[in-house]
Each structure stands twice: as C-alpha cells, then as structure tokens.
Design a protein around this motif. Structure first.
Motif, mmCIF file in Angstrom:
data_model
loop_
_atom_site.group_PDB
_atom_site.id
_atom_site.type_symbol
_atom_site.label_atom_id
_atom_site.label_comp_id
_atom_site.label_asym_id
_atom_site.label_seq_id
_atom_site.Cartn_x
_atom_site.Cartn_y
_atom_site.Cartn_z
ATOM 1 N N LYS A 192 16.571 3.900 -4.524
ATOM 2 C CA LYS A 192 15.941 3.160 -5.618
ATOM 3 C C LYS A 192 14.837 3.991 -6.279
ATOM 4 C CE LYS A 192 17.144 -1.465 -4.107
ATOM 5 N NZ LYS A 192 16.678 -2.768 -3.593
ATOM 6 N N ILE A 193 14.099 4.738 -5.466
ATOM 7 C CA ILE A 193 13.055 5.603 -6.041
ATOM 8 C C ILE A 193 13.706 6.639 -6.961
ATOM 9 C CG2 ILE A 193 11.404 7.441 -5.476
ATOM 10 C CD1 ILE A 193 10.643 5.831 -2.982
ATOM 11 N N ARG A 194 14.824 7.184 -6.506
ATOM 12 C CA ARG A 194 15.493 8.198 -7.339
ATOM 13 C C ARG A 194 16.026 7.589 -8.633
ATOM 14 N NH1 ARG A 194 18.801 12.343 -3.381
ATOM 15 N NH2 ARG A 194 16.979 12.978 -2.184
ATOM 16 N N VAL A 195 16.527 6.363 -8.552
ATOM 17 C CA VAL A 195 17.045 5.721 -9.769
ATOM 18 C C VAL A 195 15.903 5.513 -10.764
ATOM 19 C CG1 VAL A 195 17.973 3.553 -10.674
ATOM 20 C CG2 VAL A 195 19.061 4.640 -8.721
ATOM 21 N N ARG A 197 13.080 7.171 -10.991
ATOM 22 C CA ARG A 197 12.653 8.470 -11.523
ATOM 23 C C ARG A 197 13.683 9.035 -12.493
ATOM 24 N NH1 ARG A 197 9.774 11.279 -6.229
ATOM 25 N NH2 ARG A 197 8.065 9.801 -6.169
#
Lengths: 212, 248
Positions: A192-195, A197
């Motif tokens: 979710k953090i990557r999405v 970002r």
C-alpha cells in the motif's frame, strides 16, 4: 471548496477472472486438476491454461515493458517457464497468481538484460512504443485521447520498477491487494505504501510534463 | 491538522474504494478537501486512476496462433521437480565484469588481511580495544505511554566483518505482537527483518550487518504503517512521511 469524488471506470474492460465466488472456486478446482493431469503426462491440457490466461499475461507484460514488439515473445517465455516449473507449483496457490508472478519476473529480466541496472527499468518507451500504446483501438476508450494515453504510458515507463509493477497490477489491471500480495510476495503494508508513492510520483511526473 | 501521511492514506482508501460513503473517514476526507490544494490533488489522483484504468485495453489478439506457438515450444513432459542436490551439482555460467572481478579481489585481500591479524599474536590489553570491540550494552529505554512505540536509537557497533558493520536496532513496544524493520537495505520489504523480544520485556531488537554509508529505515509494528525511529535523525521521505536515517 467541495471536491467531486465521483469517478467512473466504465471505460475499462472487465477482468478475465472477475467471476463470482462459486465460479471462481470451480475454476480453482478445475485448474488444480489440469495441473495434476499435466504432471502425469497430459501435456495438451496446458493449452487450456494458455487459452485462459494469455490475455492477462500479454496485457501485464505489455504494460510493464511498453513494447508490443517484445510482448508476444515474453509472454511465450512466461508460459514456457511456467510449464518447466510446474512440478514446483504449490496447489494451495492460485495458478493465475503464480503465472503472473512468472510473467512479471520475465518482464523484469527482459528490461534488466536490455539496459542493465535500475535506470533501464525507468526508461521511457521508444516513440514507436508510446505511439502504439496510444493506438490500441477501443471505441469505449474514446474519453481518453490517444495523446493523453501516450503521455500516461510514457510517465508510467519512467517510474522505477518497484513502483511501476505495483501500479500496473493495482491501477491498470485493477487486481485486489490480496492477489497482488500473492504475485509480488510483498507484505500488505509495503504494497500500500508503494501504491501511494507510485501514484504521487506519477501525478507529479504528469504535472511536470504538462508544464513543459 | 492531519499529518501528510494520513492525508495520503485517506486518499488512497478513497481511490481504492475502501471508504464507505457516509463513514467518518469519508467525512474526514471531505473536510480535508475544503482546502483547495488538497481538493485539486485528490481530483488529479482521481483523474489519473481513471486514465490508468483506461490503459487496460485488450492486447491485439492473435488468438489461436499464440496458443499454437506456445504449445509447439513445450517439451514432451514437465521436467521433474528440482532437488536440492540437483541445484548443488548443476553447473552454471557466471558473467563477471572486470570491475566486479577487481572488487571481489579487493574483498578477498581485505578478508585475508583481517584473518591474518586476528590469527596473529594476541595484542596487549591496551591494543586489544582498538581491534575488535564488543557491542555496547543496550541503553536504558525510556518509559512509554501505553500503546506508543518508541524506538531506541540504533546502536552501531564497530565489529568489522568483511566490510560490514553490525548495527543493533532496538524498539520499545510493550504491546506489540510483531515488529519488523524495513529500509533501503532490504528494498523496504516488510517481512524479512523481524525483531525479537525473547525475554518479553517489550524491547525488540535485531542486529544486522550493514555496509558503511547512509541508510534510511522505519519500524513496522503489527503489520501497520511504517514509523520512523523517534530517537534517530529523521528526514522527509518525499511523500509527507519521514524516514529515520542512520549513517555508519
């Protein structure tokens, strides 16, 4: 100032595996049976799996590498790798997740070998590739101009690989997080953090390109 | 004032259809979007979501021809499962660039020098502290508010092992069930580096060999959002959050 929170996705075609739960369970059982029979020597049954998933595999690879010229060959490689590793397939996994993991890795290996290193994974498609991305005919997509489509595609291709792969699977293929977890073998939080970002990076890239 | 990280998470949940209409979070988002800048940001992300979805067009299909080509390339049967023994005994090709070869040679020489020094005559006590020192005892951990995780600043020890420095990461989190470490050294993967608390005193630790340099990291408690170490230097991560930074 209020914000308009309504959006539509009617211009996106339905996913191949967007069936309801019952049909999904039947499909899983069916595929496990096929895999067992293929392992016992019924190699021709692999055709059913290729027919079922060729669209997803070719689509994901095209969106990741941005090059239609390479897509078919990479998709064939992905199926071939899957066949060769079928004895290692764990039946508690979904065949589709396992296969897409192989396809994503094939795309990544291809870009690595093409220009070696992380920078190659951030490279833009060639103009021809970008033009192709804007020229896929689909009357329902008239709302998105070919020019804008090419811009988005080019910006996507500039993202570092780890952001590009999550964004393609989440926002283009619209797979649920649980499925992407299985494909990329990432924890949900990291995913979710990557999405977040990736979307921020893409938004900024497009804003910059619009200012030029 | 909502933290930037929380703003982005709220927008993500909206984009991923995780905010039920009329829910407290949905109202929170609407309140946030009273700010024209945030409203414009969300609108841009919403437009982008639609545009990305529209990229999912069918790949021009050569149908049966593709399937036939795949089937022609298949071997007669599925190769047998790869065994561990097979992996150990199978030859493989290794491509080495001159630069990589020189680097490997350098590491070999450095390792040889280190081993010869360690195996040599034991130095006098005055000199021994300069060769290898033991990791310092953990610093006392500040008392915590219940439910709040507080990180003990990572303690870099100078135990030199083949160009790596052992770093001990500590986090005081008495109520946590699991703590992991993510950072640029493991590509921010959340399930690889698990801290342990064997004596159940609420202090989670992990010792990790890292190369010298600057490392950004966060702790993840119970699979939640990554959080910076409050006892370490923090820098913006470029997305409204903060990463802790360790320089060794």
């Amino acid at each position: 100032m209020a914000v308009e929170l309504v959006r539509t996705r009617s211009d996106a075609p339905p996913r191949e595996d967007a069936n309801h739960h019952g049909a999904d369970a039947d499909r899983l059982v069916e595929e496990r049976l096929w895999v067992e029979l293929i392992l016992e020597g019924e190699v021709n049954l692999f055709r059913r799996l290729v027919e079922r998933y060729q669209g997803s595999v070719r689509g994901v690879i095209l969106r990741l590498v941005g090059s239609p010229a390479d897509t078919d060959d990479l998709a064939q490689q992905a199926f071939l790798r899957a066949f060769q590793a079928l004895a290692d397939f764990k039946t508690e996994l979904r065949f589709s997740s396992w296969l897409l993991r192989i396809a994503v890795n094939a795309a990544k290996d291809h870009l690595k070998s093409k220009k070696r290193g992380e920078s190659s994974l951030s490279s833009e498609p060639t103009p021809d590739e970008a033009v192709f991305a804007g020229h896929i005919e689909d009357p329902e997509d008239a709302s998105l101009s070919a020019e804008r489509r090419a811009e988005v595609h080019a910006a996507l291709a500039q993202l570092p690989w780890k952001y590009r792969e999550v964004l393609v699977l989440k926002s283009v293929e619209e797979l649920p997080y649980e499925e992407i977890q299985r494909i990329l073998e990432l924890p949900l939080t990291t995913l979710k953090i990557r999405v977040v970002r990736a979307r921020e990076m893409l938004r900024k890239l497009l804003e910059e390109s619009n200012r030029r | 004032m909502m933290k930037r990280r929380d703003q982005l998470e709220l927008m993500r949940r909206r984009l991923d259809d995780e905010l039920p209409p009329g829910s407290a979070e949905a109202r929170e988002l609407e309140a946030l979007c009273q700010d024209p800048a945030r409203a414009a940001e969300l609108a841009a992300l919403e437009r982008l979501a639609v545009e990305l979805g529209a990229l999912r067009t069918p790949v021009p299909d050569d149908g049966a021809d593709f399937v036939a080509r795949v089937m022609r390339r298949l071997p007669d049967r599925v190769p047998a499962r790869r065994s561990a023994l097979g992996w150990l005994t199978r030859p493989f090709a290794l491509r080495v660039t001159p630069a990589l070869g020189l680097a490997a040679l350098g590491i070999l020489v450095a390792t040889g020098v280190l081993i010869s020094r360690l195996a040599g005559p034991r130095p006098q006590p005055a000199a021994s502290s300069a060769s290898v020192s033991t990791p310092p005892a953990p610093a006392p951990v500040a008392p915590l508010d219940p439910g709040v995780s507080l990180a003990q600043a990572p303690t870099a020890t100078n135990q030199l092992t083949s160009q790596l420095i052992e770093v001990r990461f500590m986090l005081s989190a008495p109520n946590a069930r699991a703590v992991t470490l993510v950072g640029d050294f493991n590509d921010w993967r959340g399930d690889e580096l698990t801290l342990s608390d064997p004596d159940h005193d609420g202090v989670w630790t992990l010792t990790l060999p890292l190369p010298p340099g600057r490392h950004a990291y966060q702790f993840v408690v119970d699979g939640g959002e990554g959080r910076p170490d409050p006892n370490a230097v923090a820098v913006p991560d470029g997305f409204g959050g903060q990463n802790s930074v360790l320089t060794i």
